[in-house]
Design a protein around this motif. Structure first.
Motif, PDB file in Angstrom:
ATOM      1  N   UNK A  64       0.837  -1.199   0.000  1.00  0.00           N
ATOM      2  CA  UNK A  64       0.000   0.000   0.000  1.00  0.00           C
ATOM      3  C   UNK A  64       0.873   1.251   0.000  1.00  0.00           C
ATOM      4  N   UNK A  65       0.282   2.356  -0.423  1.00  0.00           N
ATOM      5  CA  UNK A  65       0.989   3.633  -0.368  1.00  0.00           C
ATOM      6  C   UNK A  65       1.064   4.120   1.081  1.00  0.00           C
ATOM      7  N   UNK A  66       2.224   4.624   1.461  1.00  0.00           N
ATOM      8  CA  UNK A  66       2.384   5.153   2.805  1.00  0.00           C
ATOM      9  C   UNK A  66       3.439   6.253   2.778  1.00  0.00           C
ATOM     10  N   UNK A  69      -7.833   1.511   1.852  1.00  0.00           N
ATOM     11  CA  UNK A  69      -7.090   0.580   0.998  1.00  0.00           C
ATOM     12  C   UNK A  69      -6.719  -0.693   1.750  1.00  0.00           C
ATOM     13  N   UNK A  70      -6.795  -0.643   3.071  1.00  0.00           N
ATOM     14  CA  UNK A  70      -6.560  -1.834   3.900  1.00  0.00           C
ATOM     15  C   UNK A  70      -7.694  -1.882   4.922  1.00  0.00           C
ATOM     16  N   UNK A 128       1.498  -3.430   8.922  1.00  0.00           N
ATOM     17  CA  UNK A 128       2.342  -2.895   9.991  1.00  0.00           C
ATOM     18  C   UNK A 128       3.558  -3.781  10.233  1.00  0.00           C
ATOM     19  N   UNK A 129       3.358  -5.093  10.169  1.00  0.00           N
ATOM     20  CA  UNK A 129       4.482  -6.013  10.347  1.00  0.00           C
ATOM     21  C   UNK A 129       5.464  -5.898   9.192  1.00  0.00           C
ATOM     22  N   UNK A 160      -6.901  -7.558  10.167  1.00  0.00           N
ATOM     23  CA  UNK A 160      -5.872  -8.539   9.831  1.00  0.00           C
ATOM     24  C   UNK A 160      -4.931  -7.993   8.764  1.00  0.00           C
ATOM     25  N   UNK A 161      -5.515  -7.337   7.751  1.00  0.00           N
ATOM     26  CA  UNK A 161      -4.696  -6.751   6.695  1.00  0.00           C
ATOM     27  C   UNK A 161      -3.817  -5.640   7.214  1.00  0.00           C
TER      28      UNK A 161
END
Length: 212
Positions: free
Chosen positions: A2-4, A29-30, A40-41, A34-35
């Motif tokens: 994802x964009x961040x 987008x998330x 984050x991980x 769970x997603x």
């Protein structure tokens, strides 16, 4: 992926250091927890924020292994980035203000995750500490100048998630402020700075410099 984007929260007086924060502006987008936990991980920051409503300041915070109802450095970073009067978190509504590169939040210590506040006798002792084994979330601190409220601190999350030492932790500084009952100027990690103020009615302000 994802964009961040990434901002550094609680930078030192020279603009360096600070704790990197991952921000996913398009939380839709998330959509699933769970997603978000997987993202984050994968990103590996101590915390990642998902913005669910930028105008209202609705955010969702994750470490690499768990979701947090509230955390200091993500809220300060989001307050600066979104430039909103408040943030809506699962723990409560966080008042915000921004002055240039400095952002402030106001929160209650009860919203912060539990931490072990471990006092030492000198800043030199803090500097000499080794990373302890995983197990306990430890905020090690000592006075650098008690009269002026200046604290030397280091943070060891103990979660075995790849973050052995947290560079700057607003929630822990908030808890220490509540415990000591006074405003503080915290110098944490390699060169970060967190400032706190007792704001009345059980609220504590936490602020610092944010940079991209």
């Amino acid at each position: 992926m994802v964009d961040f984007e990434v901002v550094r929260v609680f930078c030192g007086p020279d603009g360096r250091y600070g704790n990197p924060l991952g921000v996913v502006r398009d939380g839709s987008s998330v959509p699933s927890r769970e997603g978000r936990q997987r993202v984050a991980a994968d990103l590996g920051f101590s915390e990642t924020v998902f913005v669910d409503d930028a105008l209202r300041g609705v955010i969702d915070i994750y470490t690499p292994t768990l979701r947090l109802p509230f955390a200091g450095h993500p809220c300060v970073g989001a307050a600066w980035l979104l430039d909103v009067p408040e943030l809506v978190t699962p723990a409560g509504t966080v008042a915000c203000r921004r002055d240039g590169d400095v952002a402030w939040i106001a929160a209650r210590s009860a919203w912060a995750p539990a931490r072990i506040l471990r006092a030492y006798t000198s800043a030199a002792e803090i500097d000499a500490l080794s990373v302890p084994p995983p197990g306990e979330w430890i905020y090690a601190w000592a006075w650098s100048d008690e009269a002026a409220g200046v604290v030397r601190a280091r943070a060891f999350p103990g979660r075995n998630d790849g973050i052995e030492e947290d560079e700057a932790t607003g929630a822990a500084a908030l808890l220490l402020t509540a415990d000591l009952g006074r405003s503080l100027d915290v110098r944490q990690g390699r060169g970060s700075r967190i400032v706190t103020h007792l704001a009345g009615d059980g609220m504590i302000e936490v602020g610092g410099t944010v940079r991209r």
